[in-house]
Design an enzyme around this catalytic site. Structure first.
Site, PDB file in Angstrom:
ATOM      1  N   GLY A 168       0.830  -1.197   0.000  1.00  0.00           N
ATOM      2  CA  GLY A 168       0.000   0.000   0.000  1.00  0.00           C
ATOM      3  C   GLY A 168       0.861   1.243   0.000  1.00  0.00           C
ATOM      4  O   GLY A 168       1.981   1.236  -0.498  1.00  0.00           O
ATOM      5  N   CYS A 169       0.359   2.294   0.592  1.00  0.00           N
ATOM      6  CA  CYS A 169       1.076   3.570   0.630  1.00  0.00           C
ATOM      7  C   CYS A 169       2.431   3.398   1.305  1.00  0.00           C
ATOM      8  O   CYS A 169       2.517   2.906   2.429  1.00  0.00           O
ATOM      9  CB  CYS A 169       0.240   4.614   1.378  1.00  0.00           C
ATOM     10  SG  CYS A 169       1.094   6.168   1.594  1.00  0.00           S
TER      11      CYS A 169
END
Length: 179
Positions: free
Chosen positions: A12-13
């Site tokens: 993810g981020c």
């Protein structure tokens, strides 16, 4: 002399993953970057469009005499949901996929083993979709992405997404944190 190794992880981020790993004992550095795509040295804007094939990753350099790759993976799998295909929460797109970009066959085997254990333990109701692929076409993200959470405490995304993840991580892995 330190036994330095690298891990390249997508969950993810990259701001979330990088901020956690930079607080882990035995981690020398964790840098946000991009890997797994077909464009050389893409920009953040290019990666965000989702057509470079890159994932947001964190390149973790660690002392394997202090922390094992297996421990790095346990932290990684606790920091994100490995069953969400091409997303993490509200971050959607292949750039947010879950992946272990292995650097050697031992890392590949360790990643496959921990995924099998997670699957067998039925920790998640859905199947793990984490890719286990060789690291390729890695580049470090722009300077403003490095230590983003620490340098941007007023950022709304950091307050809403990164801070709660980091707090949970620090509680669950208190014994692994740098003093």
């Amino acid at each position: 002399m330190a036994n330095l190794q690298q891990a390249t992880l997508a969950g993810g981020c990259f701001w979330c993953i990088e901020s956690a790993f930079n607080s882990v004992n035995g981690v020398v550095s964790a840098f946000s970057g991009y890997a797994g795509g077909h464009t050389d040295a893409p920009s953040y804007e290019q990666v965000c469009k989702g057509d470079t094939g890159h994932a947001e990753v964190v390149r973790v350099t660690f002392d394997a005499d202090v922390i094992a790759f297996r421990d790095i993976l346990e932290i990684f799998f606790a920091l994100h949901n490995p069953t969400q295909l091409n997303r993490q929460g509200n971050d959607i797109g292949s750039q947010y996929r879950s992946a272990v970009f292995y650097h050697d066959e031992a890392q590949k085997a360790a990643a496959e083993a921990i995924i099998a254990e997670i699957t067998d333990a039925e920790i998640w109701p859905d199947p793990v979709v984490t890719e286990v692929v060789p690291v390729n076409n890695y580049s470090q993200a722009e300077d403003y992405h490095q230590d983003y959470f620490r340098n941007n405490p007023q950022n709304q995304y950091c307050n809403m997404v990164v801070a709660p993840k980091l707090a949970k991580f620090k509680k669950n892995f208190a014994q692994r944190l740098k003093s």
